[in-house]
Design a protein around this motif. Structure first.
Motif, short mmCIF file in Angstrom:
data_model
loop_
_atom_site.label_atom_id
_atom_site.label_comp_id
_atom_site.label_asym_id
_atom_site.label_seq_id
_atom_site.Cartn_x
_atom_site.Cartn_y
_atom_site.Cartn_z
N PRO A 19 16.10 38.84 4.08
CA PRO A 19 15.87 38.95 2.63
C PRO A 19 15.61 37.61 1.93
O PRO A 19 15.00 37.58 0.86
N LEU A 20 16.07 36.50 2.52
CA LEU A 20 15.89 35.19 1.89
C LEU A 20 14.61 34.50 2.36
O LEU A 20 13.84 33.96 1.55
N THR A 21 14.38 34.50 3.66
CA THR A 21 13.20 33.80 4.18
C THR A 21 11.96 34.69 4.24
O THR A 21 10.85 34.20 4.36
N ASN A 22 12.17 36.02 4.19
CA ASN A 22 11.07 36.98 4.30
C ASN A 22 10.35 36.86 5.64
O ASN A 22 9.16 37.14 5.75
N ARG A 23 11.11 36.43 6.67
CA ARG A 23 10.56 36.26 8.01
C ARG A 23 11.44 36.99 9.02
O ARG A 23 12.56 37.42 8.70
N LEU A 24 10.92 37.11 10.25
CA LEU A 24 11.70 37.66 11.36
C LEU A 24 12.43 36.53 12.06
O LEU A 24 11.84 35.48 12.33
N HIS A 25 13.70 36.75 12.39
CA HIS A 25 14.48 35.76 13.13
C HIS A 25 15.11 36.45 14.33
O HIS A 25 16.16 37.08 14.23
N SER A 26 14.46 36.35 15.49
CA SER A 26 14.94 37.01 16.69
C SER A 26 16.07 36.21 17.32
O SER A 26 16.20 35.00 17.12
#
Length: 391
Positions: free
Chosen positions: A106-113
């Motif tokens: 929700p903060l970076t608007n990216r995927l963090h695998s």
């Protein structure tokens, strides 16, 4: 026609069709829920599909595909093919559909695998989400793009595991393939398995005119290199065990040093009680002494599989370390970002200004990492600059 229409048209007077009308429906209803493995298995078993005892309790696309090659009933062939298409689409929409959005931070608007580096083989795995099993089709990969004024650099090793095997086994025929500058390993293997029929043809001619034998060679290579037998080949291809054994035997006639290497690795592993996965790092996989032939067979398969996977994993781990060192040396921590590792592939996001230089240095670092393990036949990587994940 849909799977449901097939059942309604052909099995109206069976338990698989509900013939009871009600005020809310306009006709008969199919009682097979295609998303339920239990119901589909029951239906298939009633049709004589999955006739072998060992396969009756598993709705496996690979086994079903092999059975399909033996079928002669056109209606059942249509049914199985349609179900395999449905299964593939269902998996794609379930795994990579709207539920995938829950992984966006929700903060970076990216995927963090999350990356796990402690697998038995030494490979890296990915989870929450798994970014290593994204389908290679453009429709899926194109969803992974970059911001304006940025690029994505994709780089992957060409034939990584086969080149590792060529270095470890020192088989002259495998090494000749690379020193002669060939690239189609499956056609090359087919020419060795079928020397009388294909030996005088070019690899391009084999690929064009003998797709069936090339497919057999491809399946044989994948199976044998990871401890498979003639039975494995037969099961994967839907051919008889005798045919599978013949392909298996021909494979080792073509590559005699490969057989010697396999025998040695299996023998020494059973003798010492561990599998040496990686001679550079001395990574080992310890196991208890086998108590029966089943356990012994599993160890022998792992003795072939783990070292190949392990060296491949070591190479793909070292390469981004070297690349990260280059990033820090050049002070490009804000301009060049390592984003994903997928077995033999490395993905990078980079500002457009540094895209080309990053691509060339990623290739260099991947080459240097490979050189640590691959001394005889060199393993190289090719990088492309793009705006989305197009590998």
């Amino acid at each position: 026609r849909s799977l449901t229409d097939y059942v309604l048209d052909n099995f109206r007077h069976t338990e698989y069709v509900d013939r009871q009308y009600d005020m809310f429906s306009d006709g008969f209803k199919c009682n097979v829920q295609w998303s339920s493995p239990i119901q589909v298995l029951k239906f298939f078993n009633s049709l004589g599909i999955y006739p072998k005892d060992g396969d009756k309790n598993t709705l496996n696309a690979k086994i079903l595909g092999a059975y399909l090659r033996e079928m002669t009933d056109e209606k059942l062939i249509w049914l199985v093919k349609k179900f395999l298409v449905y299964s593939g689409l269902k998996q794609a929409t379930t795994t990579f559909g709207t539920k995938f959005f829950k992984y966006i931070h929700p903060l970076t608007n990216r995927l963090h695998s999350n990356y796990n580096q402690v697998l038995n083989t030494g490979r890296i795995s990915s989870s929450s989400p798994n970014l290593q099993n994204i389908p290679a089709k453009e429709g899926f990969r194109k969803a992974f793009d970059c911001a304006e004024n940025w690029n994505i650099v994709n780089a992957d090793y060409s034939g990584q595991e086969q080149i590792i095997l060529a270095n470890k086994s020192q088989d002259p025929e495998l090494q000749k393939f690379y020193t002669d500058g060939h690239s189609d390993m499956h056609s090359f293997i087919a020419s060795k398995i079928y020397p009388e029929e294909l030996g005088s043809l070019s690899l391009e001619e084999i690929k064009r005119d003998h797709k069936d034998k090339r497919q057999i060679a491809k399946a044989a290579g994948f199976a044998i290199n990871y401890g498979g037998t003639g039975y494995t080949i037969a099961k994967n291809l839907g051919i008889s065990t005798d045919e599978g054994d013949a392909v298996y035997d021909a494979y080792f006639v073509a590559f005699p040093n490969l057989k010697k290497y396999f025998d040695y690795v299996q023998k020494i592993s059973l003798k010492q009680g561990y599998i040496l996965i990686d001679p550079v790092t001395q990574r080992k996989h310890w196991f208890r002494r086998p108590e029966n032939n089943r356990e012994k067979g599993a160890i022998k398969r792992n003795a072939l599989n783990y070292p190949i996977q392990g060296e491949a994993g070591g190479i793909t781990k070292l390469a981004p370390i070297l690349f990260r060192q280059w990033i820090m040396k050049e002070g490009l921590e804000e301009e060049v970002l390592l984003t994903n590792l997928v077995h033999d592939e490395i993905n990078v996001e980079v500002t457009a200004e540094y895209a080309e230089v990053a691509a060339r240095n990623l290739e260099r670092c991947m080459q240097e990492a490979a050189d640590v393990w691959c001394k005889t036949i060199k393993l190289s990587a090719d990088a492309v600059v793009t705006t989305y994940w197009n590998h």
